[in-house]
Design a protein around this motif. Structure first.
Motif, short mmCIF file in Angstrom:
data_model
loop_
_atom_site.label_atom_id
_atom_site.label_comp_id
_atom_site.label_asym_id
_atom_site.label_seq_id
_atom_site.Cartn_x
_atom_site.Cartn_y
_atom_site.Cartn_z
N GLY A 41 0.82 -1.21 0.00
CA GLY A 41 0.00 0.00 0.00
C GLY A 41 0.85 1.26 0.00
O GLY A 41 2.06 1.23 0.20
N SER A 42 0.22 2.39 -0.19
CA SER A 42 0.93 3.67 -0.31
C SER A 42 0.99 4.39 1.02
O SER A 42 0.81 5.59 1.10
N MET A 43 1.23 3.65 2.12
CA MET A 43 1.28 4.23 3.44
C MET A 43 2.48 5.15 3.59
O MET A 43 3.54 4.89 3.05
N GLU A 44 2.30 6.26 4.30
CA GLU A 44 3.44 7.13 4.60
C GLU A 44 4.41 6.35 5.46
O GLU A 44 4.04 5.69 6.41
N THR A 45 5.72 6.40 5.14
CA THR A 45 6.67 5.53 5.79
C THR A 45 7.63 6.28 6.72
O THR A 45 8.44 5.66 7.39
N THR A 46 7.56 7.58 6.77
CA THR A 46 8.52 8.34 7.56
C THR A 46 8.25 8.17 9.05
O THR A 46 7.17 8.45 9.52
N ASN A 47 9.27 7.71 9.77
CA ASN A 47 9.15 7.66 11.22
C ASN A 47 9.79 8.93 11.79
O ASN A 47 10.44 9.70 11.09
N ASN A 48 9.59 9.16 13.08
CA ASN A 48 10.14 10.34 13.73
C ASN A 48 11.51 10.00 14.32
O ASN A 48 11.61 9.19 15.23
N ASP A 49 12.56 10.61 13.79
CA ASP A 49 13.92 10.31 14.24
C ASP A 49 14.37 11.20 15.40
O ASP A 49 15.50 11.09 15.85
N SER A 50 13.47 12.08 15.88
CA SER A 50 13.83 12.96 16.99
C SER A 50 13.43 12.33 18.32
O SER A 50 12.43 11.63 18.40
N LYS A 51 14.22 12.60 19.37
CA LYS A 51 13.90 12.11 20.71
C LYS A 51 12.90 13.05 21.36
O LYS A 51 13.02 14.27 21.24
N ASN A 52 11.92 12.49 22.05
CA ASN A 52 10.99 13.28 22.83
C ASN A 52 11.73 13.83 24.06
O ASN A 52 12.10 13.08 24.96
N LEU A 53 11.91 15.14 24.09
CA LEU A 53 12.65 15.77 25.19
C LEU A 53 11.82 15.91 26.45
O LEU A 53 12.37 16.09 27.54
N ALA A 54 10.50 15.85 26.33
CA ALA A 54 9.61 15.97 27.50
C ALA A 54 9.48 14.61 28.17
O ALA A 54 8.39 14.05 28.29
N GLU A 100 -12.09 20.54 34.56
CA GLU A 100 -12.68 21.78 34.04
C GLU A 100 -12.03 22.98 34.73
O GLU A 100 -11.68 22.94 35.89
N GLY A 101 -11.89 24.06 33.98
CA GLY A 101 -11.20 25.23 34.48
C GLY A 101 -9.87 25.38 33.78
O GLY A 101 -9.64 24.81 32.71
N GLU A 102 -8.96 26.12 34.38
CA GLU A 102 -7.66 26.37 33.75
C GLU A 102 -6.56 25.61 34.48
O GLU A 102 -6.36 25.81 35.68
N THR A 103 -5.89 24.75 33.75
CA THR A 103 -4.77 23.99 34.28
C THR A 103 -3.52 24.39 33.50
O THR A 103 -3.55 24.47 32.27
N THR A 104 -2.44 24.61 34.21
CA THR A 104 -1.18 25.00 33.56
C THR A 104 -0.10 23.99 33.91
O THR A 104 0.06 23.61 35.07
N PHE A 105 0.61 23.54 32.89
CA PHE A 105 1.78 22.68 33.07
C PHE A 105 3.00 23.47 32.65
O PHE A 105 3.00 24.12 31.59
N ILE A 106 4.05 23.43 33.44
CA ILE A 106 5.34 24.02 33.05
C ILE A 106 6.37 22.90 32.98
O ILE A 106 6.65 22.23 33.98
N ILE A 107 6.89 22.67 31.79
CA ILE A 107 7.90 21.64 31.57
C ILE A 107 9.26 22.30 31.56
O ILE A 107 9.49 23.27 30.82
N THR A 108 10.16 21.79 32.37
CA THR A 108 11.53 22.29 32.43
C THR A 108 12.46 21.28 31.79
O THR A 108 12.52 20.13 32.21
N LEU A 109 13.18 21.70 30.77
CA LEU A 109 14.17 20.86 30.11
C LEU A 109 15.53 21.06 30.77
O LEU A 109 15.78 22.12 31.36
N PRO A 110 16.42 20.09 30.71
CA PRO A 110 17.72 20.24 31.37
C PRO A 110 18.53 21.41 30.82
O PRO A 110 19.24 22.08 31.55
#
Length: 283
Positions: A41-54, A100-110
């Motif tokens: 089939g003509s499926m898209e074949t590209t995988n993600n080569d980047s590491k998830n930093l989160a 429900e309401g406002e939730t905030t996440f703060i992600i800190t990278l090294p």
């Protein structure tokens, strides 16, 4: 069938050193079928080569400000399906409630990193509302006006997979503000940037080699708590998914589908997908 590095211990999947335990899943799935034919089939074949930093195992941390104003600094994996820790563990099957309401996440990278995109999963497309992303290279209070906003408000109503481009954005701190009209659960936060799966694999190999208390080199795949580098970073004392490209795993058999796209199953990205053939009786 997933081929793992030869040093990975199967069976119990646990090796112990002192008080530290490294447990890992040796097999994600065994893909069996009566025929070995692949579809063309003509499926898209590209995988993600980047590491998830989160990811906690990349050194990321997360802070959650709930709708009632409480601040929770997540520093452990306890209650990992009820707290924000679920969002940055190396396990995309875990999720976090979004009230429900406002939730905030703060992600800190090294360290500050160049980012490419942000992703998350709105579990069962249940949560409804809008979100904003803001970034900074400096630690700021959540309410500070010095955050740099990215792309304005984005709706996530009736949408399960969320994928937002962040090309050209540099950040050490990422603030995610969810204004929720209908509660739900979210999972698999992803911040993909300039660290590749290959570069992360090289780092992890150095950590896993380590040295033992007598100074002798430890075997690949054995976590040594005496390793100075490992002791200094909580990220190096967490569990890792060895059935993943960053751990040098590879898929050696699949019952159907385009074989060139099979890396998408183990590329550390929950938003990429692989299609089995509709006629496959046992994918």
């Amino acid at each position: 069938m997933v081929h793992l590095p030869s040093s990975v211990t199967c069976g119990s999947g646990i090796r112990r050193s002192g008080t530290a335990t490294l447990a890992f899943l040796c097999t994600v799935a065994t893909l069996c079928a009566h025929d070995f034919a692949f579809s063309t089939g003509s499926m898209e074949t590209t995988n993600n080569d980047s590491k998830n930093l989160a990811r906690m195992n990349c050194g990321a941390k997360i802070q959650c400000i709930t709708p009632d104003g409480r601040v929770a600094n997540v520093a452990s994996t306890n209650d990992n399906n009820e707290s924000a820790a679920a969002l940055i563990l190396d396990d995309n099957t875990l999720s976090c409630p979004l009230r429900e309401g406002e939730t905030t996440f703060i992600i800190t990278l090294p360290t500050a990193a160049m980012l490419d995109r942000f992703t998350f999963i709105n579990e069962n497309a249940a949560a409804k509302g809008e979100m904003k992303i803001a970034v900074s290279n400096y630690q700021l209070p959540a309410a500070s006006g010095k955050w740099t906003e990215v792309n304005g408000s984005v709706a996530f109503t009736s949408k399960r997979l969320f994928n937002l481009s962040l090309v050209g954005v540099e950040a050490k701190y990422v603030k995610l503000s969810f204004k929720v009209a209908k509660a739900g659960r979210i999972a698999a936060l992803g911040l993909y940037g300039d660290e590749s799966l290959d570069s992360y694999a090289a780092h992890q190999t150095r950590i896993l080699r380590g040295t033992n208390r007598s100074g002798r080199a430890a075997g690949l795949g054995f976590m040594q708590v005496a390793n100075t580098a490992a002791d200094s970073r909580v990220a190096d004392r967490l569990n890792f998914n060895f059935a993943n490209l960053y751990a040098k795993a590879r898929v050696v058999y699949v019952s159907s589908g385009a074989p060139v796209g099979v890396k998408r199953m183990i590329d550390d990205d929950a938003t990429t997908a692989f299609e089995f053939a509709p006629s496959d009786p046992h994918p």
